[in-house]
Design a protein around this motif. Structure first.
Motif, short mmCIF file in Angstrom:
data_model
loop_
_atom_site.label_atom_id
_atom_site.label_comp_id
_atom_site.label_asym_id
_atom_site.label_seq_id
_atom_site.Cartn_x
_atom_site.Cartn_y
_atom_site.Cartn_z
N PRO A 2 0.78 -1.24 0.00
CA PRO A 2 0.00 0.00 0.00
C PRO A 2 0.81 1.29 0.00
O PRO A 2 0.28 2.35 -0.34
CB PRO A 2 -0.82 -0.11 1.29
CG PRO A 2 0.02 -0.97 2.19
CD PRO A 2 0.68 -1.96 1.28
N LEU A 3 2.10 1.24 0.39
CA LEU A 3 2.89 2.47 0.47
C LEU A 3 3.91 2.53 -0.66
O LEU A 3 4.67 1.59 -0.88
CB LEU A 3 3.62 2.53 1.82
CG LEU A 3 4.47 3.79 2.05
CD1 LEU A 3 3.60 5.04 2.06
CD2 LEU A 3 5.25 3.67 3.36
N ALA A 4 3.92 3.67 -1.37
CA ALA A 4 4.90 3.91 -2.42
C ALA A 4 5.85 5.01 -1.95
O ALA A 4 5.40 6.10 -1.58
CB ALA A 4 4.23 4.32 -3.72
N ILE A 5 7.14 4.72 -1.96
CA ILE A 5 8.17 5.68 -1.57
C ILE A 5 8.69 6.35 -2.84
O ILE A 5 9.08 5.67 -3.80
CB ILE A 5 9.32 4.98 -0.83
CG1 ILE A 5 8.81 4.25 0.40
CG2 ILE A 5 10.40 5.98 -0.47
CD1 ILE A 5 8.18 5.15 1.44
N LEU A 6 8.73 7.67 -2.82
CA LEU A 6 9.20 8.45 -3.97
C LEU A 6 10.50 9.15 -3.59
O LEU A 6 10.55 9.88 -2.60
CB LEU A 6 8.15 9.48 -4.39
CG LEU A 6 6.75 8.93 -4.65
CD1 LEU A 6 5.80 10.07 -5.05
CD2 LEU A 6 6.76 7.84 -5.71
N CYS A 7 11.54 8.92 -4.38
CA CYS A 7 12.86 9.49 -4.10
C CYS A 7 13.11 10.67 -5.04
O CYS A 7 13.09 10.53 -6.26
CB CYS A 7 13.94 8.43 -4.29
SG CYS A 7 13.71 6.98 -3.22
N SER A 8 13.36 11.81 -4.44
CA SER A 8 13.39 13.08 -5.17
C SER A 8 14.63 13.24 -6.04
O SER A 8 15.68 12.67 -5.79
CB SER A 8 13.33 14.23 -4.18
OG SER A 8 12.30 14.04 -3.24
N GLY A 9 14.48 14.10 -7.06
CA GLY A 9 15.59 14.50 -7.90
C GLY A 9 16.17 15.82 -7.45
O GLY A 9 15.89 16.31 -6.35
N LEU A 257 4.44 6.49 -11.70
CA LEU A 257 3.32 6.71 -10.77
C LEU A 257 2.16 5.78 -11.09
O LEU A 257 1.51 5.24 -10.17
CB LEU A 257 2.87 8.17 -10.84
CG LEU A 257 3.84 9.21 -10.27
CD1 LEU A 257 3.23 10.60 -10.34
CD2 LEU A 257 4.22 8.88 -8.83
N GLN A 258 1.90 5.55 -12.37
CA GLN A 258 0.84 4.63 -12.74
C GLN A 258 1.18 3.21 -12.29
O GLN A 258 0.30 2.47 -11.81
CB GLN A 258 0.63 4.66 -14.25
CG GLN A 258 -0.47 3.74 -14.77
CD GLN A 258 -1.85 4.09 -14.23
OE1 GLN A 258 -2.13 5.26 -13.98
NE2 GLN A 258 -2.71 3.09 -14.05
N ALA A 259 2.45 2.84 -12.40
CA ALA A 259 2.88 1.51 -11.95
C ALA A 259 2.72 1.36 -10.45
O ALA A 259 2.39 0.26 -9.96
CB ALA A 259 4.33 1.27 -12.36
N CYS A 260 2.96 2.43 -9.70
CA CYS A 260 2.72 2.39 -8.24
C CYS A 260 1.26 2.06 -7.96
O CYS A 260 0.95 1.22 -7.11
CB CYS A 260 3.08 3.73 -7.61
SG CYS A 260 4.83 4.12 -7.58
N LEU A 261 0.38 2.73 -8.68
CA LEU A 261 -1.06 2.51 -8.49
C LEU A 261 -1.43 1.07 -8.84
O LEU A 261 -2.16 0.40 -8.09
CB LEU A 261 -1.83 3.49 -9.37
CG LEU A 261 -3.32 3.64 -9.08
CD1 LEU A 261 -3.55 4.32 -7.74
CD2 LEU A 261 -3.99 4.44 -10.19
N GLU A 262 -0.91 0.58 -9.94
CA GLU A 262 -1.24 -0.78 -10.39
C GLU A 262 -0.68 -1.83 -9.45
O GLU A 262 -1.20 -2.95 -9.38
CB GLU A 262 -0.71 -0.98 -11.81
CG GLU A 262 -1.45 -0.13 -12.84
CD GLU A 262 -0.82 -0.18 -14.21
OE1 GLU A 262 0.23 -0.86 -14.37
OE2 GLU A 262 -1.35 0.46 -15.13
N ALA A 263 0.38 -1.49 -8.72
CA ALA A 263 0.98 -2.43 -7.76
C ALA A 263 0.25 -2.40 -6.41
O ALA A 263 0.64 -3.13 -5.50
CB ALA A 263 2.45 -2.12 -7.57
N GLY A 264 -0.77 -1.56 -6.29
CA GLY A 264 -1.57 -1.55 -5.08
C GLY A 264 -1.33 -0.38 -4.14
O GLY A 264 -1.84 -0.38 -3.01
#
Length: 308
Positions: A2-9, A257-264
């Motif tokens: 349920p949690l997606a971690i986003l690493c900044s640029g 981001l779409q892949a994060c959503l599709e992964a749950g």
């Protein structure tokens, strides 16, 4: 997951970037490792004392951004779920390999410095990046072709980043405004990242990556996404091929981001610096999206993560 971690640029380095991690015991070794790469300067003091030009320099900026993500992840490690999704924006993709524990932190920091050095060596003076929003894909492609530029990053909601020479980006900016673009901003990055101009750097970085130790167990435990296509990394060699290739190929952040959503994924947490990725995620999907930079203390971040 349920949690997606986003690493900044890059682009958001500043005096407050280590406000929540500077004193964390688990992050002290990371600051020491980064200091050795920064000529002995303590990065915590550096961001407080150095001017913007110094902090935005490509090598310094990449090291600082990777350090921020690794320090934040280390500080949150004991409250993180056993498995999570992780994706990184530009240099953040290298951070993501460290956050997923697929590459050791010391190697991630070293590779960040090497990556930046290779990019600088392959770049010419005046090259950079331009953020643009408000035009369709066809018109953007036409402008890029007309001005010898290239699409570097595709963001959700029609936002793109283009890379090229200073003259090309200046002319492209004027034409984009005339064509109806409502946001045209030159970014504080001095290389044309994610464009064919850096093909030599990408090839050399793949050679550098070849000797890196990869923990394949981490790739099975977490869902690590590749920036150029949003696909999950299962095979380490294929993943490293893409990690190197993104230096000179378009990053499809919209696909990540779409892949994060599709992964749950049901929530996004950006590790910083800045909050641009959390804002993109919140704008694209109706679900919680926060950056640690929005919190006054790490305890607030920890409490938020525990509820995911």
């Amino acid at each position: 997951m349920p949690l997606a971690i986003l690493c900044s640029g890059q682009a958001h380095q500043g005096p407050d970037m280590f406000a929540l991690t500077a004193d964390a015991p688990v992050a002290q070794l990371l600051f020491s490792l980064a200091s050795a790469l920064l000529g002995g300067r303590d990065p915590r003091r550096m961001v407080l004392e150095a001017d913007a030009t110094t902090l935005q320099a490509n090598r310094t900026g990449q090291i600082l951004c990777v350090l921020q993500g690794l320090a934040a992840a280390a500080t949150l490690a004991d409250v993180m779920p056993d498995s999570f999704i992780v994706a990184g924006y530009s240099i953040g993709e290298l951070t993501a390999w460290g956050v997923a524990a697929a590459i050791a932190p010391a190697d991630v920091l070293r590779l960040a410095a090497e990556r930046a050095e290779l990019m600088d060596a392959a770049s010419r003076p005046g090259e950079g990046l331009l953020a643009l929003r408000g035009l369709d894909e066809v018109r953007i492609a036409q402008l890029a072709t007309e001005h010898d530029a290239a699409v570097a990053i595709v963001n959700p909601g029609g936002g793109v980043i283009l890379g090229g020479s200073a003259n090309a980006l200046s002319a492209l900016s004027a034409d984009a405004v005339s064509a109806g673009a409502y946001r045209v901003v030159r970014l504080p990055v001095a290389v044309a990242s994610h464009t064919p101009r850096l093909a030599d750097a990408a090839r050399q970085f793949r050679i550098d990556l070849a000797g890196t130790t990869i923990d394949t167990r981490a790739l099975r435990r977490h869902r690590l996404l590749s920036g150029i296509d949003g696909q999950a990394v299962f095979d380490p060699d294929a993943g490293l091929d893409k990690l190197a290739a993104q230096i000179s190929r378009t990053v499809h952040w919209n696909a990540c981001l779409q892949a994060c959503l599709e992964a749950g994924a049901t929530a996004f947490l950006e590790l910083g610096p800045g909050h641009a990725l959390a804002e993109m995620a919140a704008g694209a999907y109706c679900m919680p999206a926060r950056s640690i930079s929005e919190f006054a203390a790490m305890e607030g971040v920890r409490a938020w993560v525990k509820t995911r």
